[in-house]
Design a protein around this motif. Structure first.
Motif, PDB file in Angstrom:
ATOM      1  N   PHE A   1       1.484  -1.248   0.118  1.00 52.46           N
ATOM      2  CA  PHE A   1       0.494  -0.023  -0.280  1.00 52.46           C
ATOM      3  C   PHE A   1       0.748   1.219   0.391  1.00 52.46           C
ATOM      4  N   THR A   2       0.870   1.809  -1.233  1.00 49.90           N
ATOM      5  CA  THR A   2       1.625   2.915  -1.011  1.00 49.90           C
ATOM      6  C   THR A   2       0.495   4.674  -1.217  1.00 49.90           C
ATOM      7  N   GLN A   3       0.915   5.397  -0.284  1.00 49.02           N
ATOM      8  CA  GLN A   3       0.046   6.797   0.260  1.00 49.02           C
ATOM      9  C   GLN A   3      -0.013   8.193  -0.730  1.00 49.02           C
ATOM     10  N   GLN A   4      -0.245   8.530  -1.205  1.00 49.25           N
ATOM     11  CA  GLN A   4      -0.105   9.617  -1.742  1.00 49.25           C
ATOM     12  C   GLN A   4      -1.174  10.618  -1.827  1.00 49.25           C
TER      13      GLN A   4
ATOM     14  N   CYS B   1      -4.303   6.347  -2.490  1.00 50.83           N
ATOM     15  CA  CYS B   1      -3.093   5.106  -1.387  1.00 50.83           C
ATOM     16  C   CYS B   1      -3.327   4.216  -3.055  1.00 50.83           C
TER      17      CYS B   1
ATOM     18  N   LEU C   1      -4.644   2.953   6.267  1.00 48.12           N
ATOM     19  CA  LEU C   1      -4.671   3.704   4.839  1.00 48.12           C
ATOM     20  C   LEU C   1      -4.486   5.158   6.251  1.00 48.12           C
ATOM     21  N   ASP C   2      -4.075   5.813   5.512  1.00 48.80           N
ATOM     22  CA  ASP C   2      -4.002   6.803   5.897  1.00 48.80           C
ATOM     23  C   ASP C   2      -6.311   7.859   6.201  1.00 48.80           C
TER      24      ASP C   2
ATOM     25  N   THR D   1      -7.177   9.264   3.332  1.00 55.57           N
ATOM     26  CA  THR D   1      -7.692   8.286   1.829  1.00 55.57           C
ATOM     27  C   THR D   1      -8.732   8.831   1.275  1.00 55.57           C
TER      28      THR D   1
ATOM     29  N   LEU E   1      -8.642   4.348  -3.522  1.00 58.10           N
ATOM     30  CA  LEU E   1      -7.572   3.222  -3.149  1.00 58.10           C
ATOM     31  C   LEU E   1      -7.679   2.486  -5.228  1.00 58.10           C
TER      32      LEU E   1
END
Length: 97
Positions: free
Chosen positions: A4-7, A11, A33-34, A37, A40
């Motif tokens: 999982f890559t959060q931006q 995510c 997850l933040d 978010t 997804l």
């Protein structure tokens, strides 16, 4: 294993989201997850089984209980087949609007 890559509010999920991955992710599902978010992004999923789909829907449910919306967008080709097979179109969005 799934990554999982959060931006920001997005995510991205990549890799395999199968039963083994779900078992390793399950205990941390509420904090994976933040809180901010909103989307997804699922195009990076190489393989997903029924446990993986259930995990994605659990993440949506966690956000819903907090009064937030988490949208599942851009499913991978493999995941699209699963969505069609089990008539899950209402839960997944082809592309972010």
């Amino acid at each position: 294993m799934a990554t999982f890559t959060q931006q920001g509010i997005y995510c991205s999920v990549s890799g395999r989201l199968d039963q083994d991955a779900v078992l390793s992710l399950w205990n941390g599902r509420s904090s994976i997850l933040d809180p901010d978010t909103a989307f997804l992004q699922l195009s990076g999923i190489e393989y997903c089984d029924s446990a993986g789909v259930a995990f994605l829907l659990e993440l949506v449910s966690i956000f819903a209980t907090k009064g937030a919306t988490l949208k599942l967008i851009s499913p991978s080709e493999q995941l699209k087949k699963f969505i069609l097979l089990y008539d899950l179109n209402d839960f997944f969005i082809e592309e972010a609007k």
